[in-house]
Every structure is written in C-alpha cells, then in structure tokens.
Design an enzyme around this catalytic site. Structure first.
Site, PDB file in Angstrom:
ATOM      1  N   ARG A   9       0.821  -1.333   0.083  1.00 60.46           N
ATOM      2  CA  ARG A   9       0.035  -0.057  -0.016  1.00 60.46           C
ATOM      3  C   ARG A   9       0.801   1.430  -0.392  1.00 60.46           C
ATOM      4  O   ARG A   9       2.034   1.354   0.443  1.00 60.46           O
ATOM      5  CB  ARG A   9      -1.114   0.119   1.164  1.00 60.46           C
ATOM      6  CG  ARG A   9      -1.695   1.090   1.640  1.00 60.46           C
ATOM      7  CD  ARG A   9      -2.405   1.782   2.563  1.00 60.46           C
ATOM      8  NE  ARG A   9      -1.452   1.296   3.823  1.00 60.46           N
ATOM      9  CZ  ARG A   9      -1.223   2.427   4.623  1.00 60.46           C
ATOM     10  NH1 ARG A   9      -1.374   3.541   3.532  1.00 60.46           N
ATOM     11  NH2 ARG A   9      -0.309   2.264   5.663  1.00 60.46           N
ATOM     12  N   VAL A  10       0.755   2.757  -0.750  1.00 58.60           N
ATOM     13  CA  VAL A  10       1.271   3.263  -0.589  1.00 58.60           C
ATOM     14  C   VAL A  10       0.057   4.541  -0.180  1.00 58.60           C
ATOM     15  O   VAL A  10      -1.357   4.558  -0.573  1.00 58.60           O
ATOM     16  CB  VAL A  10       1.555   3.905  -1.923  1.00 58.60           C
ATOM     17  CG1 VAL A  10       2.885   3.156  -2.008  1.00 58.60           C
ATOM     18  CG2 VAL A  10       0.617   3.951  -3.087  1.00 58.60           C
ATOM     19  N   SER A  11       0.669   5.601   0.434  1.00 49.19           N
ATOM     20  CA  SER A  11      -0.809   6.875   0.321  1.00 49.19           C
ATOM     21  C   SER A  11      -0.944   7.481  -0.732  1.00 49.19           C
ATOM     22  O   SER A  11      -2.190   8.114   0.177  1.00 49.19           O
ATOM     23  CB  SER A  11      -0.426   7.354   1.760  1.00 49.19           C
ATOM     24  OG  SER A  11       0.173   6.216   3.199  1.00 49.19           O
ATOM     25  N   THR A  12       0.028   8.211  -1.147  1.00 52.37           N
ATOM     26  CA  THR A  12       0.143   9.032  -1.913  1.00 52.37           C
ATOM     27  C   THR A  12       0.383   8.696  -3.445  1.00 52.37           C
ATOM     28  O   THR A  12       1.047   7.735  -4.065  1.00 52.37           O
ATOM     29  CB  THR A  12       1.355  10.487  -1.460  1.00 52.37           C
ATOM     30  OG1 THR A  12       1.532  10.218  -1.820  1.00 52.37           O
ATOM     31  CG2 THR A  12       1.032  10.737  -0.416  1.00 52.37           C
ATOM     32  N   GLN A  15       3.961   8.184  -4.183  1.00 55.14           N
ATOM     33  CA  GLN A  15       4.609   7.188  -3.878  1.00 55.14           C
ATOM     34  C   GLN A  15       4.538   5.915  -5.107  1.00 55.14           C
ATOM     35  O   GLN A  15       3.577   6.083  -5.258  1.00 55.14           O
ATOM     36  CB  GLN A  15       4.258   6.696  -2.139  1.00 55.14           C
ATOM     37  CG  GLN A  15       4.188   7.551  -1.095  1.00 55.14           C
ATOM     38  CD  GLN A  15       3.463   7.513  -0.139  1.00 55.14           C
ATOM     39  OE1 GLN A  15       2.520   6.535   0.221  1.00 55.14           O
ATOM     40  NE2 GLN A  15       4.014   7.285   1.152  1.00 55.14           N
TER      41      GLN A  15
END
Length: 82
Positions: A9-12, A15
């Site tokens: 998972r990445v948040s933005t 990324q």
C-alpha cells in the site's frame, strides 16, 4: 496448500510500490494485492480481497507493518514482515 500472500500500500500518488513489490516477490509471494489508500482510510478494498483470499496455514507478508494500517489491533492471521 500453504502460500505466502503479499499486500502493498502507498498513501499518495507520488509514492511507488516498486520497493515493496520487489521485497515481497523475493520473500516468495506469488500473489500480491496492491492499493493506494491512506492508512486512516477504513475502506481498503484490496486489503479486504487479500484477507478473503487467505486460507488456514497461509501467511500474509507485508513490507512494513504500517502498510496494513496506521493502527491494527487483533489481526486475525499470521503476518510475516520482510
């Protein structure tokens, strides 16, 4: 058959999943669920699909524990960190 299932998972949007994906592949994950979502976001469809795919004896592999959630209490499965 026991398998190692990965979750990234990445948040933005700026990324990238490459580092996480490479680590999970090296850890023996042939199936990897990927998504972009904030750790505080309760709605994470790929994590839910990943959870549903896990069977007795499987291992969920994550790059870092915070990739599961900002705060994850009572994870009902074994987690291997690479």
């Amino acid at each position: 058959m026991k398998q190692r299932i990965g979750y990234t998972r990445v948040s933005t949007e700026d990324q990238h999943l490459d580092l996480q994906r490479d680590a999970l592949q090296q850890a023996g994950c042939h199936v990897i669920y990927e998504e972009m979502a904030s750790g505080k976001n309760a709605s994470r469809l790929e994590l839910e699909q990943c959870r549903k795919a896990l069977r007795d004896g499987d291992t969920l592999v994550v790059w870092r524990l915070d990739r599961l959630a900002a705060c994850r209490v009572g994870v009902p499965f074994e987690v291997a960190m690479v």
